[in-house]
Motif scaffolding. Structure first.
Motif, short mmCIF file in Angstrom:
data_model
loop_
_atom_site.label_atom_id
_atom_site.label_comp_id
_atom_site.label_asym_id
_atom_site.label_seq_id
_atom_site.Cartn_x
_atom_site.Cartn_y
_atom_site.Cartn_z
N ASP A 40 0.82 -1.22 0.00
CA ASP A 40 0.00 0.00 0.00
C ASP A 40 0.86 1.28 0.00
O ASP A 40 0.41 2.33 0.44
CB ASP A 40 -0.97 0.00 1.19
N ALA A 41 2.07 1.16 -0.53
CA ALA A 41 2.98 2.31 -0.57
C ALA A 41 2.42 3.42 -1.46
O ALA A 41 1.67 3.16 -2.40
CB ALA A 41 4.35 1.88 -1.10
N ILE A 42 2.80 4.63 -1.13
CA ILE A 42 2.52 5.80 -1.97
C ILE A 42 3.85 6.51 -2.18
O ILE A 42 4.58 6.79 -1.22
CB ILE A 42 1.49 6.75 -1.34
N VAL A 43 4.17 6.77 -3.44
CA VAL A 43 5.42 7.43 -3.80
C VAL A 43 5.08 8.63 -4.68
O VAL A 43 4.28 8.53 -5.60
CB VAL A 43 6.35 6.46 -4.57
N VAL A 44 5.70 9.76 -4.36
CA VAL A 44 5.66 10.91 -5.25
C VAL A 44 7.02 10.94 -5.92
O VAL A 44 8.05 11.10 -5.25
CB VAL A 44 5.38 12.22 -4.49
N ASN A 45 7.03 10.73 -7.23
CA ASN A 45 8.32 10.64 -7.92
C ASN A 45 8.92 12.02 -8.16
O ASN A 45 8.33 13.05 -7.82
CB ASN A 45 8.22 9.80 -9.20
N ALA A 46 10.11 12.04 -8.75
CA ALA A 46 10.84 13.30 -8.95
C ALA A 46 10.12 14.26 -9.89
O ALA A 46 10.40 15.46 -9.88
CB ALA A 46 12.25 13.02 -9.46
N ARG A 47 9.20 13.76 -10.67
CA ARG A 47 8.41 14.63 -11.56
C ARG A 47 7.10 15.06 -10.93
O ARG A 47 6.29 15.73 -11.57
CB ARG A 47 8.14 13.91 -12.88
N GLY A 48 6.85 14.65 -9.70
CA GLY A 48 5.65 15.06 -8.99
C GLY A 48 4.45 14.16 -9.17
O GLY A 48 3.39 14.44 -8.63
N ALA A 49 4.60 13.05 -9.89
CA ALA A 49 3.48 12.12 -10.06
C ALA A 49 3.27 11.32 -8.78
O ALA A 49 4.22 10.83 -8.18
CB ALA A 49 3.74 11.17 -11.23
N VAL A 50 2.02 11.20 -8.36
CA VAL A 50 1.66 10.42 -7.19
C VAL A 50 1.31 9.01 -7.66
O VAL A 50 0.41 8.83 -8.48
CB VAL A 50 0.47 11.04 -6.44
N LEU A 51 2.04 8.04 -7.15
CA LEU A 51 1.86 6.65 -7.52
C LEU A 51 1.39 5.88 -6.28
O LEU A 51 2.05 5.93 -5.24
CB LEU A 51 3.16 6.06 -8.04
N SER A 52 0.28 5.18 -6.41
CA SER A 52 -0.29 4.46 -5.28
C SER A 52 -0.25 2.96 -5.52
O SER A 52 -0.73 2.49 -6.55
CB SER A 52 -1.75 4.89 -5.06
N GLY A 68 12.69 5.56 -20.35
CA GLY A 68 12.18 6.87 -20.00
C GLY A 68 13.23 7.83 -19.48
O GLY A 68 14.42 7.68 -19.73
N TYR A 69 12.76 8.78 -18.72
CA TYR A 69 13.60 9.90 -18.28
C TYR A 69 14.71 9.50 -17.31
O TYR A 69 15.64 10.27 -17.09
CB TYR A 69 12.73 11.01 -17.70
#
Length: 138
Positions: A40-52, A68-69
């Protein structure tokens, strides 16, 4: 709540997790990079995308590392401000540079991240992570 210094054994485990994240990033191995994520992790990546959720984070990591980048990116990480908020929650800040030499030279970090680790079934996992690109001095 008063944060405390984590138990040395717990601190070693947290440091090993961050080394796996670094090694996975540097070898474009999304599985190693995400091996310690909670389901159930939530990560905000370096580009600001919220991944759940672990599956979404894994997919985004695979895409970013493969073509990718992040494909050509490398990083060196150092932990700081590690604090036990409870017996099962640890927070930490991670500074990141492109190389260890950049850190050793005293250059400011290029990115930092706030981690929240949760201990589940006797194992520390990344429960939350917020990455922030450092754009310059305050």
């Amino acid at each position: 709540m008063t944060p405390t210094t984590p138990d040395p054994h717990d601190l070693e485990q947290i440091q090993a997790i961050v080394r796996d994240v670094q090694d996975g990033f540097n070898t474009n191995d999304a599985s190693l990079m995400n091996a310690h994520l909670a389901e159930d992790a939530i990560v905000v990546n370096a580009r600001g995308a919220v991944l759940s959720g672990r599956a979404a984070i894994q997919k985004a990591s695979e895409d970013a590392l493969a073509a990718g980048y992040l494909k050509e990116s490398k990083a060196y990480y150092e932990l700081s401000d590690v604090a036990a908020l409870s017996p099962v929650i640890i927070s930490a800040r991670k500074n990141a540079w492109s190389t260890k030499q950049d850190a050793d030279d005293g250059n400011p970090p290029e990115m930092n991240a706030l981690y929240i680790f949760a201990k589940r079934d006797g194992r520390w996992l990344i429960w939350r992570r917020q990455n922030t690109i450092v754009s310059g001095n305050p």
